[in-house]
Design an enzyme around this catalytic site. Structure first.
Site, PDB file in Angstrom:
ATOM      1  N   ASP A  47      27.569  -9.438   2.248  1.00  0.00           N
ATOM      2  CA  ASP A  47      27.660 -10.243   1.037  1.00  0.00           C
ATOM      3  C   ASP A  47      26.337 -10.146   0.307  1.00  0.00           C
ATOM      4  O   ASP A  47      25.302  -9.876   0.926  1.00  0.00           O
ATOM      5  CB  ASP A  47      27.980 -11.707   1.354  1.00  0.00           C
ATOM      6  CG  ASP A  47      28.754 -12.398   0.229  1.00  0.00           C
ATOM      7  OD1 ASP A  47      28.210 -12.477  -0.892  1.00  0.00           O
ATOM      8  OD2 ASP A  47      29.891 -12.850   0.456  1.00  0.00           O
ATOM      9  N   ASP A  74      24.772  -4.915  -1.566  1.00  0.00           N
ATOM     10  CA  ASP A  74      25.314  -4.863  -2.916  1.00  0.00           C
ATOM     11  C   ASP A  74      26.374  -3.768  -2.951  1.00  0.00           C
ATOM     12  O   ASP A  74      26.065  -2.590  -2.750  1.00  0.00           O
ATOM     13  CB  ASP A  74      24.192  -4.557  -3.906  1.00  0.00           C
ATOM     14  CG  ASP A  74      24.657  -4.486  -5.349  1.00  0.00           C
ATOM     15  OD1 ASP A  74      25.873  -4.591  -5.598  1.00  0.00           O
ATOM     16  OD2 ASP A  74      23.787  -4.299  -6.225  1.00  0.00           O
ATOM     17  N   TYR A 168      39.741  -8.029 -15.812  1.00  0.00           N
ATOM     18  CA  TYR A 168      40.036  -8.366 -14.416  1.00  0.00           C
ATOM     19  C   TYR A 168      41.365  -7.754 -13.989  1.00  0.00           C
ATOM     20  O   TYR A 168      41.469  -7.137 -12.922  1.00  0.00           O
ATOM     21  CB  TYR A 168      40.062  -9.887 -14.244  1.00  0.00           C
ATOM     22  CG  TYR A 168      40.417 -10.330 -12.837  1.00  0.00           C
ATOM     23  CD1 TYR A 168      39.446 -10.362 -11.841  1.00  0.00           C
ATOM     24  CD2 TYR A 168      41.707 -10.721 -12.504  1.00  0.00           C
ATOM     25  CE1 TYR A 168      39.756 -10.763 -10.551  1.00  0.00           C
ATOM     26  CE2 TYR A 168      42.034 -11.123 -11.220  1.00  0.00           C
ATOM     27  CZ  TYR A 168      41.058 -11.142 -10.246  1.00  0.00           C
ATOM     28  OH  TYR A 168      41.385 -11.545  -8.963  1.00  0.00           O
TER      29      TYR A 168
END
Length: 262
Positions: A47, A74, A168
């Site tokens: 994460d 990342d 999205y």
């Protein structure tokens, strides 16, 4: 009918497997990571969060009697992901399972959206999944076995009423079709790739106080008249990663309470 092997292992047993989960510090990724440990896997937790999200996940994995490592990574960085896979294999063992759940969501009318907003989301949600799969598969292909589950969304299949999130929706549609493409590239080399497309789910992002009116609409629009819990994403993920799904690849599994039926 072939002879039945009465000594066959439990279909959903992940004992002996080493997994990576991106986005493991919160929400769906966090719960799936814990669920994999509960089924026997050791798990590398990735994460970019800087809070105690990964520590919370690791605590539950330890309680399940499994090992974990925490990695700040990342998903938009190829080098970061390569290092994460290398560390996973050095500290836990040969990688065989992966769940790519890292992602972001936001909304803006298409005509007002800045290029940076569009690009940042695409970099994390689509490029990030590709780079994650690439790093994970390079290890799995060397070992001749592996299973990857990418977290997409029903928004990659339908257009959500009342939400201005063209970027999205496009990113999640891309995850679904990209996963099918990767599944076919690796189908004869021992690596399966599938997606889970959740419907409206009660993640921290969707249960903020300012979301209460939107949450009510989500529930009303879903045939089951509620949102999913994050717990309800564990079973589908374990199925797709386990021996129970040994002949399943290139599939998008909708977990949406019937939403896409209407």
């Amino acid at each position: 009918m072939s002879d039945i092997n009465l000594n066959a292992p439990k279909l959903f047993d992940l004992d002996g497997h080493i997994a990576i989960v991106t986005g493991a510090g919160s929400g769906i990724g966090q719960r799936i990571a814990i669920g994999l440990a509960q089924c026997g896997a050791d798990v590398a937790l990735l994460d970019r969060r800087t809070d105690d999200g990964l520590a919370h996940t690791a605590k539950h994995i330890e309680a399940a009697g499994r090992r974990s490592i925490k990695i700040a990574a990342d998903v938009t960085s190829k080098d970061s992901l390569a290092d994460a896979v290398a560390r996973t294999e050095a500290e836990l063992g040969a990688l065989s399972l992966a769940v790519n759940a890292a992602g972001i969501a936001n909304a803006n009318p298409a005509e007002d959206m800045e290029e940076d907003q569009y690009q940042t989301l695409m970099d994390i949600n689509l490029k990030g999944v590709f780079l994650s799969c690439q790093a994970e598969a390079r290890a799995m292909l060397r070992h001749g076995r592996g299973a990857i589950v990418n977290i997409a969304s029903m928004s990659g299949v339908i257009v959500n009423r009342g939400l201005s999130q063209a970027h999205y929706n496009a990113s999640k549609a891309g995850v679904i079709h990209m996963s099918k493409s990767l599944a076919m590239e690796w189908v004869d080399r021992g690596v399966r790739v599938n997606t889970i497309s959740p419907g409206y789910t009660a993640t921290p992002m969707n249960t903020r106080p300012e979301m209460i009116h939107q949450t009510k609409l989500f529930e009303e629009q879903t045939p089951m008249q509620r949102m999913a819990t994050v717990d309800e994403m564990v079973g589908p993920a374990v199925f797709l990663l386990s021996g129970a799904a040994s002949f399943v690849t290139g599939v998008d599994l909708l977990v949406d309470g019937g939403f896409c039926c209407w």
